[in-house]
Structures are given as structure tokens and as C-alpha cells.
Scaffold this motif. Structure first.
Motif, PDB file in Angstrom:
ATOM      1  N   LYS A  68       0.812  -1.217   0.000  1.00 36.32           N
ATOM      2  CA  LYS A  68       0.000   0.000   0.000  1.00 36.32           C
ATOM      3  C   LYS A  68       0.853   1.279   0.000  1.00 36.32           C
ATOM      4  N   LEU A  69       2.136   1.138  -0.282  1.00 36.63           N
ATOM      5  CA  LEU A  69       3.023   2.296  -0.182  1.00 36.63           C
ATOM      6  C   LEU A  69       2.541   3.468  -1.022  1.00 36.63           C
ATOM      7  N   GLY A  70       2.013   3.155  -2.204  1.00 28.50           N
ATOM      8  CA  GLY A  70       1.577   4.200  -3.122  1.00 28.50           C
ATOM      9  C   GLY A  70       0.395   5.003  -2.638  1.00 28.50           C
ATOM     10  N   THR A  71      -0.230   4.551  -1.544  1.00 30.39           N
ATOM     11  CA  THR A  71      -1.393   5.288  -1.047  1.00 30.39           C
ATOM     12  C   THR A  71      -1.009   6.351  -0.019  1.00 30.39           C
ATOM     13  N   LEU A  72       0.272   6.436   0.327  1.00 28.79           N
ATOM     14  CA  LEU A  72       0.698   7.447   1.297  1.00 28.79           C
ATOM     15  C   LEU A  72       0.469   8.842   0.741  1.00 28.79           C
ATOM     16  N   ARG A  73       0.252   9.783   1.650  1.00 27.19           N
ATOM     17  CA  ARG A  73      -0.031  11.151   1.228  1.00 27.19           C
ATOM     18  C   ARG A  73       0.912  12.122   1.926  1.00 27.19           C
ATOM     19  N   PRO A  74       1.134  13.289   1.375  1.00 28.68           N
ATOM     20  CA  PRO A  74       2.004  14.274   2.023  1.00 28.68           C
ATOM     21  C   PRO A  74       1.560  14.522   3.459  1.00 28.68           C
ATOM     22  N   GLY A  75       2.553  14.548   4.330  1.00 28.30           N
ATOM     23  CA  GLY A  75       2.262  14.743   5.745  1.00 28.30           C
ATOM     24  C   GLY A  75       2.215  13.456   6.533  1.00 28.30           C
ATOM     25  N   ASP A  76       1.990  12.331   5.878  1.00 27.68           N
ATOM     26  CA  ASP A  76       1.993  11.049   6.602  1.00 27.68           C
ATOM     27  C   ASP A  76       3.354  10.833   7.247  1.00 27.68           C
ATOM     28  N   ARG A  77       3.339  10.187   8.408  1.00 31.18           N
ATOM     29  CA  ARG A  77       4.564  10.039   9.160  1.00 31.18           C
ATOM     30  C   ARG A  77       5.243   8.709   8.882  1.00 31.18           C
ATOM     31  N   VAL A  78       6.579   8.741   8.848  1.00 30.73           N
ATOM     32  CA  VAL A  78       7.372   7.515   8.737  1.00 30.73           C
ATOM     33  C   VAL A  78       8.404   7.559   9.852  1.00 30.73           C
ATOM     34  N   ASP A  79       8.494   6.502  10.643  1.00 30.95           N
ATOM     35  CA  ASP A  79       9.429   6.465  11.764  1.00 30.95           C
ATOM     36  C   ASP A  79      10.452   5.359  11.554  1.00 30.95           C
ATOM     37  N   VAL A  80      11.691   5.657  11.926  1.00 35.54           N
ATOM     38  CA  VAL A  80      12.738   4.648  11.822  1.00 35.54           C
ATOM     39  C   VAL A  80      13.445   4.531  13.164  1.00 35.54           C
ATOM     40  N   LEU A  81      13.533   3.320  13.672  1.00 31.25           N
ATOM     41  CA  LEU A  81      14.268   3.076  14.909  1.00 31.25           C
ATOM     42  C   LEU A  81      15.701   2.725  14.553  1.00 31.25           C
ATOM     43  N   LEU A  82      16.643   3.434  15.153  1.00 29.87           N
ATOM     44  CA  LEU A  82      18.053   3.177  14.888  1.00 29.87           C
ATOM     45  C   LEU A  82      18.634   2.258  15.960  1.00 29.87           C
ATOM     46  N   ALA A  83      19.760   1.665  15.647  1.00 35.78           N
ATOM     47  CA  ALA A  83      20.398   0.728  16.582  1.00 35.78           C
ATOM     48  C   ALA A  83      20.764   1.396  17.904  1.00 35.78           C
ATOM     49  N   ASP A  84      21.003   2.694  17.903  1.00 37.20           N
ATOM     50  CA  ASP A  84      21.389   3.362  19.145  1.00 37.20           C
ATOM     51  C   ASP A  84      20.182   3.772  19.970  1.00 37.20           C
ATOM     52  N   GLY A  85      18.981   3.418  19.512  1.00 34.16           N
ATOM     53  CA  GLY A  85      17.783   3.698  20.289  1.00 34.16           C
ATOM     54  C   GLY A  85      17.052   4.951  19.881  1.00 34.16           C
ATOM     55  N   VAL A  86      17.678   5.740  19.039  1.00 37.45           N
ATOM     56  CA  VAL A  86      17.004   6.959  18.581  1.00 37.45           C
ATOM     57  C   VAL A  86      15.903   6.587  17.589  1.00 37.45           C
ATOM     58  N   VAL A  87      14.764   7.250  17.691  1.00 37.52           N
ATOM     59  CA  VAL A  87      13.719   7.095  16.681  1.00 37.52           C
ATOM     60  C   VAL A  87      13.718   8.360  15.827  1.00 37.52           C
ATOM     61  N   VAL A  88      13.883   8.181  14.527  1.00 36.60           N
ATOM     62  CA  VAL A  88      13.962   9.317  13.612  1.00 36.60           C
ATOM     63  C   VAL A  88      12.609   9.462  12.925  1.00 36.60           C
ATOM     64  N   HIS A  89      12.094  10.677  12.883  1.00 37.82           N
ATOM     65  CA  HIS A  89      10.762  10.922  12.326  1.00 37.82           C
ATOM     66  C   HIS A  89      10.850  11.646  10.988  1.00 37.82           C
ATOM     67  N   PHE A  90      10.115  11.125  10.028  1.00 39.52           N
ATOM     68  CA  PHE A  90      10.062  11.747   8.700  1.00 39.52           C
ATOM     69  C   PHE A  90       8.604  12.004   8.336  1.00 39.52           C
ATOM     70  N   ALA A  91       8.388  12.967   7.443  1.00 41.56           N
ATOM     71  CA  ALA A  91       7.045  13.208   6.924  1.00 41.56           C
ATOM     72  C   ALA A  91       7.093  13.114   5.408  1.00 41.56           C
TER      73      ALA A  91
END
Lengths: 338, 166
Positions: free
Chosen positions: B77-100
């Protein structure tokens, strides 16, 4: 064009529900310490070496040692597996990784670090021999070979986060009894030598920093390295040496735009963090990330599986489960083909 | 980009709340022909490890399958994402990086803009890539790629003070 790779890290499973449920991150336990140090506002960021950070020695083909060398840190190689000379050499504060998954990943991370160091700008062109010079933090480039006769002094000017990056188009060769002198708070963990071909450290020398050599690295008799000897494709040769992975002290911020070193729970990271762009390798072509299991069959084709079951039109998800990996288009008498 | 870049750390998990996706990440390199490796697990996307980690300045790329031979895969369903939707990535050091999400684009594979997807424009971006468009039955490949462009909006650090690195 389907790849055979894709490393799966089994540690990551337990993180998911904790990290992502409800968006809270309390209860997470750090998997690994942070790599590198945050840069002061105007200088280069350190070169991240990923899992290669723990390696004092890393090679591609072989690691060969003569005499009672002392290695403090991991020692590894990939894809080769031959380590000779340990004993009489010793590896302390670390493990020997001969062509195992750790070494594979370390080489991959060395590649990324190598490309990072090689691409840093702006550069200051240096003469082929660094002897007698005093250099401050920055990126120093020799288009062909880089050499050292005598002493080169790296002065951090009281900024312990100062990063020194050397880019040698071909070789790095240091003469016997040469010295890389650190002053003004400079730390070996922040000194990087990107070498386009091979590095040779002359006998009886004192060397600081991490060598990132594309081909091989040779450390001649009696030389001491406060740093890392990392060779991507070739061998590492040692001879009565001491190689010690450097410890790194993250300095407290002194300017208003620098970051602090502790972060409170649930707050966003603030302050200056590495400001240099990273571009790695750019793959060619386009990714093959789909197999068509949800694509409707087109133009009246009949798709026939080895099991003899015909699928028409709508998504395969509604059909009987397939047991074969490939569908075949068959020419049926009187039927249309592709 | 308004958020400061984060330190390099290998990504271990990906969350896309709008799609109900929360999955571990593998890491991908290059095939011997120079094309990007694709995940071997249809339900697990992979991070292209010969580039920046999510949150570094540059373009970090995560690739996932849209479908397998049998049905939908993790990025169906990746193609259904819309501007502003959030994407989060957990890094090995424990930080969670947030993207829109900034935008969703479909490119013919013959015109795949590799330099734009993998190259840096000076900001911190995360590109999510899968297949899409028409499926060519004869070759067994999709004719296009769907690229979701996102940019860094922030990060969250773990509750514990990170240990001093060595």
C-alpha cells in the motif's frame, strides 16, 4: 534481477512493539553506543565507521603477523580467512573475526566510511610530504601519493572534537622513525587517513589515526599505531607492532550552537550534529521489488502453473495457494498468447 | 528541512502508522552487476547500507517488495501514502527518527532517477521504494517504481543517557 542478499538482524524483532506502539520510546535499551562525536559548529564531522569502529585491524585477503605484536581491539578479515602469527601476536580487548558475519559487516561499514572520507570537502591541497608541517582540523588532499618524513603535528587548538581527514589519491608511505604528533587536545579517534591504494608505515614510527586503505596496509617493524589499520580489499601485514583502537572523549560544548552530550527522555535531540552530507554508492538500474502476485493478468493471457491451475484476471490472493515460484505462459491450441 | 541531522546509526525497524506497518529492517548492498540488492523476505524491507543512515544529511533509501508471487507484500500500500503522513525509523542506538511524506511519484524503470533517489541535496531525506505501475507478464517484472519521498522532521532519543562511546 532479484538479489540474493539482505542481511536480517534478529535482534531487531523485540524492538518493534516497544518502540513504535503509541509512539513512545520509554523502555528502550540502547543496542550499541553512538558512533562518532558530534562536530563543533564549523568543523568536519567525524567519519563514521559503523561496526568497523571496534576493529584495530581489518583486512580483505589475509592478516599476517611477525613477532609479539599486541593488538587491542577486534581483528578481522573478509572475505579471506587466513590469519597467521597469532600467537606470538596477541589480540586483547577484542576478538578475531575470520570471514564471519561480523567481519562481513565491518568491511561493508569500512566501505561506507571510506567513501565518506574520500568525498569530504572543502579540501586543502598538501605537498606530497607532510614532514615538518603543523596542521589544524580539516581535510587535506594529495592527488597522488602522500608521505611523511619526520614529524607532522596535528593541532586541535583546544577543541577535542577537531577532525583531521587526509585523502591520498594513491599511496601513503611514512619513513622510518616518523611521527604523527597530536597536540592541542587532538585525539587519534578523530584522525582519518583515506588511502586510494596501499599504506606503508616505516619502521620504528609512531602513527596516529585510522588508516582506511582501499588495497593493503603494511606496518613495518616496531611501529606503534594509536588508531586502526583497515584495508578493504588486500592484506594487512604486521611486524612487532602495537595497534590500539583509540578511545574517544566527547568534549563539552563551548559555543552557543554546539550540542550537549546528554539527552533527556522523550525530548528531541538538539544542537549541532554532523552537518556533512553523505552520499554513498549509487546503484545502477531500477530495483526489482515486486513479483506480480497482485497484478491482474492482462490481454486475455492464460497463466498456467505447473500444477495445472489456471489463473485469470483478479489478484492471486483470491486463488488457491500456489506452490511454484514461477508462472509460465503456455500456448494453448486456439488460445491467445502473449 | 527544519530538524537537525542525527548521528549515524544503522536502522533496525520501520514504522508507517498510516499503513499499519511496523517491521524490522534488513540491510541491502549491491548485486554483482551494480544494481541494488532487494530483500529476500517479502515482509521485511531493507535499508541500502552503502549510503547514509536515516537522519544523516543525504538520502537514505529503504526498499521493500510490493508483492510476492502469491499476494501482497510489505509495501503493497506504499503508493497510497499522502504528504504529511509520518514515517518512523528506529536506529540501533535507540534513537527514533521521524520523517514526513513530501510526495509520492511513479517512475518508469527505464527512467529511474537514481541520482535523485540516492544522492544528497543537502537535506536529510528518506526515500521508500517499491514497484508499481503495469506488470509485464512476459518478463515477470513491474514496469515502474514507486518512490515515496520523505524529509526529516525530528527525532526522539531513548530514555537512558547513552554510554560514552569509545
Amino acid at each position: 534481477m532479484t538479489g540474493a542478499g539482505g542481511k536480517h538482524d534478529h535482534r531487531s524483532h523485540r524492538w518493534i512493539s516497544v518502540a513504535l506502539a503509541g509512539g513512545t520510546v520509554s523502555g528502550l535499551v540502547a543496542l550499541a553506543s553512538l558512533v562518532g562525536t558530534p562536530a563543533a559548529s564549523a568543523s568536519q564531522a567525524t567519519v563514521g565507521l559503523g561496526s568497523a569502529t571496534s576493529f584495530a585491524v581489518l583486512a580483505g585477503t589475509t592478516v599476517t603477523n611477525t613477532g609479539p605484536s599486541v593488538v587491542s581491539g577486534d581483528l578481522g578479515l573478509s572475505p579471506g580467512s587466513a590469519v597467521t602469527g597469532f600467537p606470538p601476536g596477541t589480540v586483547g580487548n577484542g576478538t578475531i573475526h575470520a570471514a564471519d558475519a561480523v567481519a562481513v559487516q565491518a568491511q561493508s561499514d569500512l566501505t561506507t566510511g571510506y567513501l565518506d572520507a574520500a568525498g569530504r570537502t572543502p579540501v586543502t591541497t598538501v605537498s606530497a610530504d607532510l614532514g615538518g608541517q603543523t596542521l589544524v582540523a580539516g581535510v587535506y588532499k594529495a592527488t597522488s601519493g602522500l608521505g611523511l618524513t619526520g614529524t607532522v603535528t596535528l593541532d586541535a587548538k583546544s577543541d577535542a572534537n577537531s577532525v583531521f581527514i587526509f585523502q591520498a589519491g594513491s599511496t601513503l608511505i611514512t619513513a622510518s622513525n616518523s611521527t604523527v604528533q597530536l597536540t592541542g587536545g587532538a585525539q587519534a579517534c578523530n584522525v582519518f587517513w583515506q588511502v586510494g591504494s596501499s599504506a606503508t608505515l616505516g619502521t620504528g614510527s609512531s602513527f596516529s589515526g585510522s588508516i582506511l586503505a582501499l588495497t593493503s596496509a603494511t606496518v613495518q617493524t616496531g611501529t606503534t599505531v594509536s588508531g586502526r589499520v583497515l584495508a578493504r580489499n588486500g592484506q594487512v601485514s604486521l611486524d612487532n607492532n602495537t595497534i590500539t583502537v583509540p578511545t574517544c572523549t566527547r568534549a563539552a560544548a563551548t559555543s552557543s550552537t554546539s550540542s550537549t552530550t546528554t539527552v533527556a527522555a522523550g525530548t528531541a535531540q538538539s544542537g549541532a550534529t554532523p552537518t556533512t552530507a553523505v552520499t554513498g554508492v549509487i546503484p545502477r538500474g531500477a530495483p526489482a521489488t515486486g513479483a506480480g502476485g497482485t497484478a491482474p493478468a492482462g490481454h486475455g493471457e492464460l497463466l498456467v502453473t505447473l500444477g495445472g491451475l489456471a489463473l485469470l484476471g483478479a489478484a492471486a490472493a483470491t486463488a488457491v495457494a500456489l506452490t511454484v515460484r514461477r508462472r509460465q505462459v503456455v500456448h494453448l491450441p486456439g488460445g491467445r498468447d502473449a | 528541512m527544519t530538524a537537525p541531522a542525527v548521528l549515524r546509526s544503522v536502522p533496525v525497524a520501520l514504522g508507517i502508522p498510516a499503513l499499519g506497518v511496523a517491521v524490522p529492517l534488513s540491510s541491502l548492498g549491491l548485486n554483482s552487476d551494480g544494481t541494488v540488492e532487494v530483500p529476500t523476505d517479502y515482509q521485511e524491507p531493507g535499508w541500502f547500507r552503502l549510503g547514509p543512515t536515516p537522519g544523516q544529511i543525504g538520502s537514505s533509501v529503504i526498499l521493500g517488495h510490493v508483492d510476492s508471487y502469491q499476494g501482497p507484500a510489505v509495501f503493497f500500500k506504499l503508493g497510497t501514502l499522502r504528504p504529511g503522513d509520518r514515517v518512523d525509523v528506529l536506529l540501533a542506538d535507540g534513537v527514533v527518527v521521524h520523517f514526513a511524506v513530501d510526495g509520492v511519484a511513479t517512475y518508469l524503470k527505464s527512467q529511474f532517477p537514481a541520482d535523485q533517489v540516492y544522492g544528497s541535496n543537502g537535506s536529510s531525506a528518506l526515500e521508500l521504494v517499491t514497484c508499481g505501475g503495469q506488470f509485464d507478464q512476459r518478463s515477470g517484472h513491474y514496469l515502474s517504481n514507486i518512490v515515496v519521498a520523505t524529509s526529516l522532521v525530528g527525532s526522539t532519543s531513548p530514555a537512558k543517557v547513552p554510554p560514552t562511546p569509545r
